[in-house]
Scaffold this motif. Structure first.
Motif, PDB file in Angstrom:
ATOM      1  N   VAL A   4      40.849  34.238  25.452  1.00 62.90           N
ATOM      2  CA  VAL A   4      40.754  34.090  26.902  1.00 62.90           C
ATOM      3  C   VAL A   4      41.749  35.024  27.595  1.00 62.90           C
ATOM      4  O   VAL A   4      41.421  35.678  28.599  1.00 62.90           O
ATOM      5  CB  VAL A   4      41.003  32.624  27.320  1.00 62.90           C
ATOM      6  CG1 VAL A   4      40.978  32.491  28.837  1.00 62.90           C
ATOM      7  CG2 VAL A   4      39.952  31.707  26.695  1.00 62.90           C
ATOM      8  N   SER A   7      40.432  38.470  27.500  1.00 60.73           N
ATOM      9  CA  SER A   7      39.339  38.603  28.459  1.00 60.73           C
ATOM     10  C   SER A   7      39.873  38.769  29.876  1.00 60.73           C
ATOM     11  O   SER A   7      39.375  39.588  30.659  1.00 60.73           O
ATOM     12  CB  SER A   7      38.423  37.378  28.380  1.00 60.73           C
ATOM     13  OG  SER A   7      37.336  37.502  29.269  1.00 60.73           O
ATOM     14  N   SER A  11      39.322  42.002  32.297  1.00 56.34           N
ATOM     15  CA  SER A  11      38.708  41.842  33.609  1.00 56.34           C
ATOM     16  C   SER A  11      39.561  42.483  34.698  1.00 56.34           C
ATOM     17  O   SER A  11      39.045  43.214  35.567  1.00 56.34           O
ATOM     18  CB  SER A  11      38.498  40.352  33.916  1.00 56.34           C
ATOM     19  OG  SER A  11      37.899  40.174  35.186  1.00 56.34           O
ATOM     20  N   ARG A  95      35.437  35.683  41.408  1.00 58.07           N
ATOM     21  CA  ARG A  95      35.557  34.415  40.674  1.00 58.07           C
ATOM     22  C   ARG A  95      35.017  33.247  41.501  1.00 58.07           C
ATOM     23  O   ARG A  95      34.472  32.291  40.945  1.00 58.07           O
ATOM     24  CB  ARG A  95      37.017  34.180  40.299  1.00 58.07           C
ATOM     25  CG  ARG A  95      37.529  35.185  39.287  1.00 58.07           C
ATOM     26  CD  ARG A  95      36.713  35.153  38.015  1.00 58.07           C
ATOM     27  NE  ARG A  95      36.795  36.413  37.285  1.00 58.07           N
ATOM     28  CZ  ARG A  95      36.147  36.645  36.155  1.00 58.07           C
ATOM     29  NH1 ARG A  95      35.339  35.727  35.648  1.00 58.07           N
ATOM     30  NH2 ARG A  95      36.261  37.812  35.558  1.00 58.07           N
ATOM     31  N   ASN A 222      35.850  42.371  28.172  1.00 59.48           N
ATOM     32  CA  ASN A 222      35.857  41.160  28.994  1.00 59.48           C
ATOM     33  C   ASN A 222      34.785  40.189  28.526  1.00 59.48           C
ATOM     34  O   ASN A 222      35.040  39.000  28.321  1.00 59.48           O
ATOM     35  CB  ASN A 222      35.631  41.561  30.457  1.00 59.48           C
ATOM     36  CG  ASN A 222      35.450  40.376  31.367  1.00 59.48           C
ATOM     37  OD1 ASN A 222      36.024  39.314  31.157  1.00 59.48           O
ATOM     38  ND2 ASN A 222      34.622  40.543  32.376  1.00 59.48           N
ATOM     39  N   TYR A 226      35.530  36.783  26.128  1.00 57.30           N
ATOM     40  CA  TYR A 226      35.163  35.532  26.809  1.00 57.30           C
ATOM     41  C   TYR A 226      34.222  34.704  25.926  1.00 57.30           C
ATOM     42  O   TYR A 226      34.396  33.487  25.779  1.00 57.30           O
ATOM     43  CB  TYR A 226      34.508  35.854  28.143  1.00 57.30           C
ATOM     44  CG  TYR A 226      34.170  34.636  28.973  1.00 57.30           C
ATOM     45  CD1 TYR A 226      35.163  33.775  29.414  1.00 57.30           C
ATOM     46  CD2 TYR A 226      32.856  34.367  29.335  1.00 57.30           C
ATOM     47  CE1 TYR A 226      34.856  32.666  30.181  1.00 57.30           C
ATOM     48  CE2 TYR A 226      32.542  33.260  30.100  1.00 57.30           C
ATOM     49  CZ  TYR A 226      33.549  32.414  30.516  1.00 57.30           C
ATOM     50  OH  TYR A 226      33.238  31.312  31.274  1.00 57.30           O
ATOM     51  N   HIS A 230      34.927  30.941  23.997  1.00 55.04           N
ATOM     52  CA  HIS A 230      34.078  29.757  23.987  1.00 55.04           C
ATOM     53  C   HIS A 230      33.763  29.307  22.567  1.00 55.04           C
ATOM     54  O   HIS A 230      33.709  28.106  22.273  1.00 55.04           O
ATOM     55  CB  HIS A 230      32.770  30.022  24.743  1.00 55.04           C
ATOM     56  CG  HIS A 230      32.888  29.781  26.223  1.00 55.04           C
ATOM     57  ND1 HIS A 230      33.077  28.521  26.760  1.00 55.04           N
ATOM     58  CD2 HIS A 230      32.843  30.636  27.274  1.00 55.04           C
ATOM     59  CE1 HIS A 230      33.140  28.611  28.084  1.00 55.04           C
ATOM     60  NE2 HIS A 230      33.004  29.878  28.416  1.00 55.04           N
ATOM     61  N   VAL A 240      38.251  26.721  28.846  1.00 52.54           N
ATOM     62  CA  VAL A 240      38.017  28.167  28.768  1.00 52.54           C
ATOM     63  C   VAL A 240      37.624  28.704  30.139  1.00 52.54           C
ATOM     64  O   VAL A 240      38.149  29.721  30.601  1.00 52.54           O
ATOM     65  CB  VAL A 240      36.926  28.477  27.731  1.00 52.54           C
ATOM     66  CG1 VAL A 240      36.600  29.977  27.734  1.00 52.54           C
ATOM     67  CG2 VAL A 240      37.371  28.039  26.343  1.00 52.54           C
ATOM     68  N   MET A 244      40.026  31.210  32.302  1.00 55.24           N
ATOM     69  CA  MET A 244      39.522  32.557  32.583  1.00 55.24           C
ATOM     70  C   MET A 244      39.578  32.862  34.076  1.00 55.24           C
ATOM     71  O   MET A 244      40.151  33.877  34.513  1.00 55.24           O
ATOM     72  CB  MET A 244      38.082  32.675  32.068  1.00 55.24           C
ATOM     73  CG  MET A 244      37.415  33.996  32.378  1.00 55.24           C
ATOM     74  SD  MET A 244      38.247  35.367  31.559  1.00 55.24           S
ATOM     75  CE  MET A 244      37.381  36.742  32.310  1.00 55.24           C
ATOM     76  N   ASN A 245      38.989  31.986  34.874  1.00 55.87           N
ATOM     77  CA  ASN A 245      38.901  32.248  36.310  1.00 55.87           C
ATOM     78  C   ASN A 245      40.256  32.203  37.005  1.00 55.87           C
ATOM     79  O   ASN A 245      40.586  33.080  37.815  1.00 55.87           O
ATOM     80  CB  ASN A 245      37.936  31.253  36.950  1.00 55.87           C
ATOM     81  CG  ASN A 245      36.497  31.558  36.631  1.00 55.87           C
ATOM     82  OD1 ASN A 245      35.848  32.353  37.290  1.00 55.87           O
ATOM     83  ND2 ASN A 245      35.986  30.943  35.572  1.00 55.87           N
TER      84      ASN A 245
END
Length: 285
Positions: A4, A7, A11, A95, A222, A226, A230, A240, A244-245
């Motif tokens: 994560v 990722s 991003s 996001r 990314n 990601y 998961h 997750v 991430m967000n």
């Protein structure tokens, strides 16, 4: 969680590369086109797509074609948002697009609305309003771009997420669907660049191709990390998703403020903070 974190880094790196494009005199459109070539090759090498499954009945070609058109065009909108509104607000708007996909889940896919999700949606809409607010009187072209492009990013990525859900519902293997999307996006992106070449005498440059290579590596990284996140935490999808967000919004804010000295009003900063809270509430719901 290492996946994560990787990722999140990839991003934000995409946004940083887009932010640096003007400084290094890069053609963003060309870089985005080359990015999809890199993503297609990496998908073929690492995710082992099965093209034969695309010949089976029930393949959602309408959604795949729509994604092939939207992915490069919204990428251009993201580049414009980063240029005019900065990394902080652009990443947060991207996001917060989950609000659109979440509303679609209730309206189109029959998901039940909870108090947490309702509260998260309200906070998210308030956060978005705070982030795109521009102080001053009648906006200039730059001022209008400062709120218009983040809204396009918000709406565009929301629609893309809904189309992703439609493709997933059809049962197309992930690697195969990604390969189809990237290949179609590659055709659309290069078609746009050839049109520019013919009508505007725009020349392809090695510098933009190298930027596209880096952009493609970050963009694909990314997605890959990601998905692996998961898989590594199959029982904790909300963890997750939230990590991430929230990670992208938080790291994007730090990078924008520290490295690029982006100017945000107190209301804009409050919007970024509300975005983090909204994402956490939505994940809890």
């Amino acid at each position: 969680m290492i996946f994560v974190l990787l990722s999140v880094l990839c991003s934000v790196l995409v946004s940083v590369l887009l932010k640096l494009a003007r400084r290094f005199r890069l053609d963003v459109g060309q870089a985005i086109a080359w990015n999809y070539l890199v993503a297609s090759v990496l998908t073929a090498l690492l995710l082992q797509p099965a093209p034969a499954s695309l010949r089976e009945p029930g393949v959602p070609w309408l959604a795949l074609v729509a994604l092939g058109i939207l992915l490069p065009t919204i990428f251009l909108a993201l580049a414009a948002a980063v240029r005019h509104a900065g990394i902080v607000r652009s990443d947060a708007a991207q996001r917060l697009s989950l609000l659109i996909s979440l509303l679609a889940a209730f309206v189109l896919f029959g998901e039940q609305l909870s108090a947490f999700k309702l509260g998260g949606i309200a906070l998210g809409l308030l956060a978005l309003s705070c982030m795109v607010w521009r102080s001053g009187h009648a906006p200039t072209a730059e001022g209008a771009a400062g709120w218009l492009y983040p809204l396009l990013v918000f709406a565009g990525f929301g629609v893309i997420d809904i189309l992703f859900k439609r493709v997933a519902q059809a049962g197309v293997p992930l690697g195969t669907s990604l390969q189809a999307m990237f290949a179609l996006a590659l055709l659309v992106a290069f078609a746009m660049q050839l049109w520019r070449r013919v009508h505007r005498s725009t020349r392809f440059t090695a510098r933009s191709a190298v930027a596209g290579l880096l952009l493609g590596l970050a963009n694909f990284g990314n997605i890959l990390f990601y998905l692996r996140g998961h898989r590594a935490l199959p029982q904790h999808p909300a963890l997750v998703f939230a990590s991430m967000n929230i990670g992208v919004v938080a790291l994007g804010a730090v990078v924008g403020l520290v490295l690029f000295r982006e100017r945000l009003s107190r209301l804009n900063l409050a919007g970024v903070a509300l975005a983090v809270v909204a994402i956490g509430v939505l994940a809890r719901g």
